[in-house]
Design a protein around this motif. Structure first.
Motif, mmCIF file in Angstrom:
data_model
loop_
_atom_site.group_PDB
_atom_site.id
_atom_site.type_symbol
_atom_site.label_atom_id
_atom_site.label_comp_id
_atom_site.label_asym_id
_atom_site.label_seq_id
_atom_site.Cartn_x
_atom_site.Cartn_y
_atom_site.Cartn_z
ATOM 1 N N GLN A 106 0.837 -1.204 0.000
ATOM 2 C CA GLN A 106 0.000 0.000 0.000
ATOM 3 C C GLN A 106 0.873 1.255 0.000
ATOM 4 O O GLN A 106 0.566 2.220 -0.691
ATOM 5 N N ILE A 107 1.944 1.212 0.769
ATOM 6 C CA ILE A 107 2.870 2.356 0.799
ATOM 7 C C ILE A 107 3.464 2.584 -0.583
ATOM 8 O O ILE A 107 3.528 3.722 -1.066
ATOM 9 N N GLU A 108 3.889 1.513 -1.226
ATOM 10 C CA GLU A 108 4.471 1.630 -2.562
ATOM 11 C C GLU A 108 3.454 2.189 -3.547
ATOM 12 O O GLU A 108 3.790 3.053 -4.372
ATOM 13 N N ASP A 109 2.211 1.725 -3.458
ATOM 14 C CA ASP A 109 1.154 2.250 -4.325
ATOM 15 C C ASP A 109 0.918 3.736 -4.074
ATOM 16 O O ASP A 109 0.757 4.516 -5.018
ATOM 17 N N LEU A 110 0.913 4.126 -2.817
ATOM 18 C CA LEU A 110 0.707 5.544 -2.481
ATOM 19 C C LEU A 110 1.864 6.403 -2.975
ATOM 20 O O LEU A 110 1.652 7.514 -3.471
ATOM 21 N N LEU A 111 3.082 5.893 -2.854
ATOM 22 C CA LEU A 111 4.231 6.639 -3.363
ATOM 23 C C LEU A 111 4.149 6.808 -4.880
ATOM 24 O O LEU A 111 4.484 7.874 -5.410
ATOM 25 N N GLU A 156 3.886 10.302 -6.988
ATOM 26 C CA GLU A 156 4.746 10.580 -8.140
ATOM 27 C C GLU A 156 3.905 10.966 -9.359
ATOM 28 O O GLU A 156 4.238 11.920 -10.079
ATOM 29 N N GLU A 157 2.802 10.260 -9.579
ATOM 30 C CA GLU A 157 1.922 10.577 -10.704
ATOM 31 C C GLU A 157 1.307 11.966 -10.540
ATOM 32 O O GLU A 157 1.176 12.716 -11.515
ATOM 33 N N ILE A 158 0.915 12.302 -9.311
ATOM 34 C CA ILE A 158 0.353 13.634 -9.054
ATOM 35 C C ILE A 158 1.397 14.704 -9.349
ATOM 36 O O ILE A 158 1.112 15.707 -10.015
ATOM 37 N N ASP A 159 2.620 14.487 -8.857
ATOM 38 C CA ASP A 159 3.696 15.457 -9.093
ATOM 39 C C ASP A 159 3.971 15.609 -10.586
ATOM 40 O O ASP A 159 4.140 16.735 -11.080
#
Length: 114
Positions: A91-96, A100-103
């Protein structure tokens, strides 16, 4: 023996949570006085309650906690906790990746405006 209010204070679980846990057979009182229906917990109950507090903090569902408590040997507890850890790590990896996609999205918007 501890009354439910004392036990709630000791464990950090609310009286309502303790009643619910008893209802779903997750953590039953050691003794219920037949005269007044007061619930009493003992030192063994304390150990189990602290375990349940930890499992909730680890994100275990009620059903998962029931499974752990039914396996009285706790033989699978370490395996289940490691599985929960792995799930949290994913889940942490997915959130990261989402961050990144948002940035990237925000950066591309700024490039288009220049």
């Amino acid at each position: 023996m501890y009354k439910i209010s004392q036990f709630a204070e000791m464990t950090g679980l609310s009286k309502e949570t303790l009643r619910y846990y008893a209802e779903v057979k997750l953590l039953e009182p050691a003794y219920i006085d037949p005269k007044n229906n007061y619930r009493y917990y003992d030192d063994g109950s304390y150990f189990l309650a602290i375990l349940l507090v930890k499992l909730r903090k680890f994100g275990f569902t009620i059903q998962e906690m029931i499974y752990v408590m039914e396996d009285e040997s706790f033989a699978n507890l370490e395996k289940l906790i490691k599985q929960k850890r792995m799930k949290i790590q994913l889940q942490i990896e997915d959130l990261l990746l989402q961050i990144e996609e948002i940035d990237d999205f925000l950066a591309s918007g700024k490039e288009e405006n220049n």
